[in-house]
Design an enzyme around this catalytic site. Structure first.
Site, mmCIF file in Angstrom:
data_model
loop_
_atom_site.group_PDB
_atom_site.id
_atom_site.type_symbol
_atom_site.label_atom_id
_atom_site.label_comp_id
_atom_site.label_asym_id
_atom_site.label_seq_id
_atom_site.Cartn_x
_atom_site.Cartn_y
_atom_site.Cartn_z
ATOM 1 N N SER A 23 28.199 42.190 42.786
ATOM 2 C CA SER A 23 29.650 41.981 42.783
ATOM 3 C C SER A 23 30.053 40.922 43.799
ATOM 4 C CB SER A 23 30.367 43.294 43.091
ATOM 5 O OG SER A 23 31.756 43.084 43.175
ATOM 6 N N HIS A 67 29.074 39.902 38.766
ATOM 7 C CA HIS A 67 30.275 40.699 38.507
ATOM 8 C C HIS A 67 31.452 40.079 39.257
ATOM 9 C CE1 HIS A 67 32.268 44.369 37.165
ATOM 10 N NE2 HIS A 67 32.842 44.432 38.358
ATOM 11 N N ASP A 84 35.435 40.536 40.051
ATOM 12 C CA ASP A 84 36.587 41.439 40.053
ATOM 13 C C ASP A 84 37.895 40.672 40.186
ATOM 14 O OD1 ASP A 84 35.453 44.103 39.894
ATOM 15 O OD2 ASP A 84 34.594 43.715 41.869
ATOM 16 N N MET A 94 41.926 41.373 40.693
ATOM 17 C CA MET A 94 42.920 42.384 41.051
ATOM 18 C C MET A 94 44.277 41.710 41.247
ATOM 19 S SD MET A 94 40.750 44.437 43.942
ATOM 20 C CE MET A 94 38.971 44.637 43.812
ATOM 21 N N HIS A 150 35.780 41.664 35.362
ATOM 22 C CA HIS A 150 36.440 42.974 35.373
ATOM 23 C C HIS A 150 37.909 42.773 35.738
ATOM 24 C CE1 HIS A 150 36.602 47.223 37.415
ATOM 25 N NE2 HIS A 150 37.394 47.131 36.370
ATOM 26 N N MET A 204 41.209 44.105 36.640
ATOM 27 C CA MET A 204 41.995 45.233 37.158
ATOM 28 C C MET A 204 43.429 44.770 37.306
ATOM 29 S SD MET A 204 39.312 46.892 39.907
ATOM 30 C CE MET A 204 38.357 45.393 40.213
ATOM 31 N N MET A 218 34.137 53.588 36.358
ATOM 32 C CA MET A 218 34.419 53.416 37.782
ATOM 33 C C MET A 218 33.931 54.648 38.537
ATOM 34 S SD MET A 218 35.695 50.446 38.197
ATOM 35 C CE MET A 218 36.006 50.693 39.946
ATOM 36 N N GLY A 263 40.049 48.995 43.381
ATOM 37 C CA GLY A 263 40.958 48.262 44.238
ATOM 38 C C GLY A 263 40.355 47.783 45.541
ATOM 39 N N PHE A 264 39.306 48.429 46.005
ATOM 40 C CA PHE A 264 38.684 48.051 47.269
ATOM 41 C C PHE A 264 37.171 48.214 47.177
ATOM 42 C CE2 PHE A 264 42.944 49.503 48.332
ATOM 43 C CZ PHE A 264 43.408 48.482 49.154
ATOM 44 N N GLY A 265 36.458 47.333 47.851
ATOM 45 C CA GLY A 265 35.014 47.451 47.932
ATOM 46 C C GLY A 265 34.619 48.387 49.051
ATOM 47 N N GLY A 266 33.344 48.785 49.050
ATOM 48 C CA GLY A 266 32.804 49.564 50.152
ATOM 49 C C GLY A 266 33.131 51.044 50.128
ATOM 50 N N ASP A 274 30.264 51.021 38.258
ATOM 51 C CA ASP A 274 30.815 50.138 39.287
ATOM 52 C C ASP A 274 31.400 50.978 40.422
ATOM 53 O OD1 ASP A 274 31.973 48.183 40.804
ATOM 54 O OD2 ASP A 274 33.372 47.488 39.277
ATOM 55 N N GLY A 275 30.792 50.864 41.621
ATOM 56 C CA GLY A 275 31.344 51.510 42.798
ATOM 57 C C GLY A 275 30.352 52.371 43.537
ATOM 58 N N GLY A 276 29.971 51.952 44.720
ATOM 59 C CA GLY A 276 29.072 52.761 45.542
ATOM 60 C C GLY A 276 27.663 52.864 45.022
#
Length: 223
Positions: A9, A34, A36, A38, A67, A69, A138, A143-146, A176-178
């Site tokens: 990402s 990837h 993103d 937003m 992606h 969003m 998701m 909305g936020f990384g990490g 997508d995510g973590g």
């Protein structure tokens, strides 16, 4: 089990050294980049848009996994397709006319993806499965990384895989995510095909090795 597709990402990259980061992706075993987008409305953050997409397309040799969003994503499908997107994901929650939107993405020559927020059930996809190439689950709130991975995602992926099999759908399942080497294997066992990884790649001491490990998550460990 086949090797997964890996999509680092860009949101987690070092933008002060963007060309260097993109060159790293080119040299890696990654399958996609990837990207993103937003808008500060659909999600409480603003990321990047067309100028950066053009830069990514210019310097990155990997297909772009975009992606969206954003609200009313149908307004920008042509622009993202022209900007070099190979896959365009729209959110189920943001599309009033999802069937029409997915059909249009395919008409533009891109693969059609649908993203689901953590609270959104998979049952809403049954009537549009024939128009979907990729389903993006998701595993954090968008909305936020990490953010930390939501464990319920595993059960959701299992149910989605069952739904796709029952309907003879060839759609891929993307997470997508973590995502990291700690949960990659269990996600793949549940039915995932594509792993999006941000911090676990770009913040790793050796990003190329981090991508390699994710790519080989489906392979049995050698004693």
């Amino acid at each position: 089990m086949n090797q997964p597709f890996i999509a680092p990402s860009l949101l987690a990259a070092d933008f002060a050294n963007l060309q260097k980061e993109l060159d790293l992706i080119n040299r890696s075993e990654a399958d996609y980049l990837h990207f993103d987008v937003m808008d500060g409305l659909f999600v409480p953050n603003i990321s990047f848009g067309f100028p950066l997409l053009e830069t990514a397309r210019k310097y990155c040799q990997k297909p772009l996994d975009v992606h969206l969003m954003i609200v009313q994503p149908e307004r920008y499908l042509e622009a993202f397709a022209e900007g070099g997107a190979s896959v365009i994901h729209v959110h189920y929650e943001a599309c009033t006319h999802l069937h029409r939107t997915l059909t249009r993405i395919r008409e533009l020559g891109c693969r059609a993806g649908v993203a689901l927020n953590p609270h959104t059930p998979i049952s809403g996809l049954e009537d549009v499965l024939e128009q979907i190439d990729v389903i993006l689950i998701m595993s954090v709130n968008p909305g936020f990384g990490g953010q930390s991975f939501i464990p319920h995602t595993i059960q959701k992926v299992t149910k989605l895989k069952q739904l796709l099999t029952a309907n003879r759908s060839a759609a891929l399942i993307e997470i997508d995510g973590g995502v990291s080497e700690k949960n990659a294997q269990i996600l793949l066992n549940a039915g995932a095909d594509v792993l999006v990884a941000g911090n676990s790649v770009f913040r790793a001491s050796d990003p190329l090795e981090a991508i390699r490990q994710l790519k080989n998550s489906s392979l049995p460990l050698v004693a």
